[in-house]
Design a protein around this motif. Structure first.
Motif, PDB file in Angstrom:
ATOM      1  N   ILE A 373       7.122   4.457  13.767  1.00 12.12           N
ATOM      2  CA  ILE A 373       5.952   4.261  12.918  1.00 12.12           C
ATOM      3  C   ILE A 373       5.143   3.095  13.458  1.00 12.12           C
ATOM      4  N   ARG A 374       3.836   3.252  13.502  1.00 11.39           N
ATOM      5  CA  ARG A 374       2.949   2.137  13.859  1.00 11.39           C
ATOM      6  C   ARG A 374       2.562   1.405  12.571  1.00 11.39           C
ATOM      7  N   ILE A 375       2.620   0.090  12.608  1.00 15.05           N
ATOM      8  CA  ILE A 375       2.346  -0.721  11.416  1.00 15.05           C
ATOM      9  C   ILE A 375       1.365  -1.827  11.796  1.00 15.05           C
ATOM     10  N   ARG A 376       0.357  -1.993  10.980  1.00 18.83           N
ATOM     11  CA  ARG A 376      -0.607  -3.079  11.228  1.00 18.83           C
ATOM     12  C   ARG A 376      -1.105  -3.614   9.890  1.00 18.83           C
ATOM     13  N   GLN A 377      -1.605  -4.827   9.930  1.00 22.53           N
ATOM     14  CA  GLN A 377      -2.189  -5.459   8.756  1.00 22.53           C
ATOM     15  C   GLN A 377      -3.712  -5.377   8.859  1.00 22.53           C
ATOM     16  N   ASP A 378      -4.339  -4.830   7.820  1.00 17.44           N
ATOM     17  CA  ASP A 378      -5.795  -4.724   7.767  1.00 17.44           C
ATOM     18  C   ASP A 378      -6.301  -5.413   6.506  1.00 17.44           C
ATOM     19  N   ARG A 379      -7.613  -5.508   6.427  1.00 20.68           N
ATOM     20  CA  ARG A 379      -8.241  -5.946   5.186  1.00 20.68           C
ATOM     21  C   ARG A 379      -9.175  -4.846   4.733  1.00 20.68           C
ATOM     22  N   ARG A 380      -9.234  -4.644   3.421  1.00 16.89           N
ATOM     23  CA  ARG A 380     -10.176  -3.662   2.898  1.00 16.89           C
ATOM     24  C   ARG A 380     -11.097  -4.345   1.890  1.00 16.89           C
ATOM     25  N   VAL A 381     -12.319  -3.874   1.827  1.00 20.01           N
ATOM     26  CA  VAL A 381     -13.314  -4.394   0.901  1.00 20.01           C
ATOM     27  C   VAL A 381     -13.507  -3.366  -0.199  1.00 20.01           C
ATOM     28  N   CYS A 382     -13.384  -3.799  -1.446  1.00 18.83           N
ATOM     29  CA  CYS A 382     -13.504  -2.896  -2.588  1.00 18.83           C
ATOM     30  C   CYS A 382     -14.629  -3.348  -3.501  1.00 18.83           C
ATOM     31  N   LEU A 383     -15.348  -2.405  -4.041  1.00 16.48           N
ATOM     32  CA  LEU A 383     -16.337  -2.731  -5.057  1.00 16.48           C
ATOM     33  C   LEU A 383     -15.642  -3.155  -6.340  1.00 16.48           C
ATOM     34  N   ASP A 384     -16.322  -3.976  -7.117  1.00 13.29           N
ATOM     35  CA  ASP A 384     -15.837  -4.329  -8.455  1.00 13.29           C
ATOM     36  C   ASP A 384     -16.049  -3.106  -9.330  1.00 13.29           C
ATOM     37  N   ARG A 385     -14.965  -2.597  -9.957  1.00 20.82           N
ATOM     38  CA  ARG A 385     -15.050  -1.335 -10.691  1.00 20.82           C
ATOM     39  C   ARG A 385     -15.026  -1.555 -12.193  1.00 20.82           C
TER      40      ARG A 385
END
Length: 446
Positions: A373-385
């Motif tokens: 398995i390939r594993i990486r750390q990302d960041r995601r941007v989410c709208l305020d819901r």
């Protein structure tokens, strides 16, 4: 982002969770309809009670015209409720303990020897029977899936403890009418709230011991302890068992993030009462619901796990994806790819919280044919819901609103609401969606 925080300062039980959901704003009709859908001749009685000066909601499950937990108590002269009974397919008992509860929740209060449930179902219900019962109910699929998942977690915990195949275990108390209603109605309430992220405090398990068929065990009881594995727990304030197997299984199924309450603007707060009211101890479970107030949480760290597969059947691939979502993955995607030697394959991608990475590594290695398995750390941007309900020609429709810095950037009508309204009014689903968006814009036009 719509979040909920669970305060387990007095533990958690199925009926306490259900009462807190109702107290926090889930309409009573949602819980009543889920109960009726089970076709168990069950109903709910709701009352307000005092717990150390706090007004809480107490829910009783009725079997016919009688309160289930009182029926059991009338056959338990010591008034020390017996918790979960399980037995193998041969009907040999494998778990039975007596103790005094601080909240005496009804999902663990039936005595096997004298309960009304015994008369109706002498040897308890197997996991297969409970799956069949829930699957046959006229409820949304997500409600049924969550309820079945909760019972499967209970079954697998007992299977590990007793070294018995899960399909050979029969539930008595946790398979009784009131416990089934607790879990299924709670599932309906959870679905109604449409929470984006669940958070939870460390869990007070209480203290003391419980007397089981094979000896005396410290609190929490074995099945509960297994379900709480990996969760932060502590013992304080009272020498009673505060967490029941049903309460622990609901937490396990929700898979919340544990820690202090995150920054939030709480709009609804609900208290669900335990059965007893000990002096100096607020025997209640609290849920707070609102919007995330920490703008830094709009950008968050996520772990991405992915593997490319060209030798796994579509059925097993779909099962792996569904299992990951049920286990709390933030998202699961399957992308067609062309692999070596021109073989068509699928790139399976799982997004999860960084703290859950090890769990999903094990899941992918177990449920797929991958060797790595390939594993990486990302960041995601989410709208305020945020969530709102709008009135249209086709009825009321819930909408999810995405915004940033106060500017509305996206309006998404709930598809299931639109589909139901379209079927009821015999129109196209897209017309209902358009009407919902138009109604929201008109209501919020400056």
């Amino acid at each position: 982002m719509r979040i909920a925080y669970l305060d387990c300062y007095a533990g958690i039980a199925g009926d306490m969770f259900l009462g807190a959901l109702l107290d926090a704003g889930v309409p009573a009709e949602v819980l009543h309809e889920a109960t009726i859908a089970l076709s168990l001749d069950a109903s709910l009685r709701i009352e307000k009670v005092d717990r150390s000066g706090i007004t809480c909601t107490k829910i009783h499950v009725l079997e016919g015209s009688q309160i289930a937990e009182l029926v059991a108590d009338s056959h338990n002269h010591s008034h020390q409720p017996k918790t979960q009974h399980l037995h193998k397919g041969s009907h040999e008992h494998t778990d039975h303990h007596d103790h005094g509860h601080a909240h005496e929740p009804h999902d663990t209060s039936h005595s096997h020897e004298g309960s009304a449930h015994k008369r109706a179902h002498n040897h308890g219900r197997s996991l297969t029977e409970i799956r069949r019962l829930i699957s046959a109910a006229s409820l949304p699929d997500p409600v049924k899936d969550f309820a079945v998942r909760t019972f499967e977690l209970l079954g697998h915990a007992e299977s590990r403890i007793h070294n018995v195949p899960v399909d050979e275990i029969h539930f008595h108390e946790v398979g009784a009418v009131d416990a089934i209603v607790d879990i299924v109605a709670a599932s309906a309430g959870i679905h109604y709230l449409d929470i984006d992220a669940w958070h939870c405090s460390p869990i007070n398990v209480g203290g003391g011991t419980v007397d089981c068929a094979h000896g005396t065990f410290p609190v929490p009881a074995p099945a509960t302890a297994d379900l709480l594995r990996g969760m932060p727990t502590y013992s304080a304030h009272i020498e009673k068992e505060l967490v029941t197997p049903t309460g622990a299984a609901l937490l396990r199924a929700l898979n919340p993030t544990f820690g202090p309450q995150p920054a939030m603007r709480a709009a609804q707060i609900g208290y669900g009462a335990g059965s007893r009211n000990p002096a100096g101890f607020a025997n209640a479970f609290r849920i707070s619901i609102g919007e995330c107030a920490d703008m830094s949480s709009i950008s968050e760290a996520v772990t991405v796990l992915e593997t490319a597969l060209d030798d796994l059947s579509p059925q097993l691939l779909a099962h792996a994806a569904e299992t990951a979502l049920a286990a709390g993955a933030l998202d699961v995607m399957m992308t067609p790819v062309l692999m070596k030697k021109g073989r068509p394959g699928t790139l399976l991608t799982v997004l999860c919280n960084p703290t859950d990475s090890a769990k999903f590594e094990q899941l992918l290695l177990r449920e797929t044919s991958t060797l790595g398995i390939r594993i990486r750390q990302d960041r995601r941007v989410c709208l305020d819901r945020a969530h709102a309900t709008v009135s249209t020609l086709y009825g009321e429709i819930r909408v999810k609103v995405g915004s940033r810095d106060g500017e509305t950037l996206n309006i998404a009508p709930e598809f299931e609401d639109c589909r139901s309204a379209a079927a009821r009014c015999n129109v196209a689903v897209k017309l209902v969606q358009q009407a919902a968006i138009s109604a929201y814009n008109q209501a919020h036009r400056s």
